[in-house]
Enzyme design. Structure first.
Site: not given
Length: 123
Positions: A7, A56, A75, A117
């Protein structure tokens, strides 16, 4: 030895506002939650339902100031199976913060200022 992604984490000021944003903007849903017994933090894991990767969201009770994102060079990227419909949704939401038409991509900003993005799905 091998490693796989589990994650990514971002910290948020208003957990419900972020949950609503990620649900509406990207269709992410909660798959797991951990709350501190003393109420000092809540971790919420979001899934796209297709990949094994999770996002998360961390909320800290005692945090009162917005997070300093520095130059915001970090990002996350998402592909959209219907890029034009995604762009229209994000335009209506008012969350598009940068577009690069020449590259065929754009970025949206979440409630805490993190950039995400959006890419067209490869065909």
């Amino acid at each position: 030895m091998s490693f796989t992604f589990a994650h990514n984490n971002i910290n948020v000021m208003d957990l419900q506002q972020s949950l609503d944003f990620y649900s509406q903007a990207l269709g992410l849903t909660e798959c797991r939650r951990k709350e501190a017994k003393d109420g000092s933090f809540i971790l919420v894991y979001l899934t796209d339902g297709a990949s094994g990767h999770m996002l998360e969201l961390t909320w800290l009770r005692d945090r009162t100031n917005p997070y300093d994102l520095g130059d915001n060079e970090f990002h996350l990227a998402f592909t959209a199976d219907d890029f034009d419909a995604a762009h229209e949704l994000h335009k209506q939401m008012g969350c598009i913060c940068y577009e690069n038409a020449a590259m065929g991509i754009y970025f949206i900003s979440d409630p805490d200022g993190y950039w995400l993005e959006i890419l067209p799905a490869k065909k």
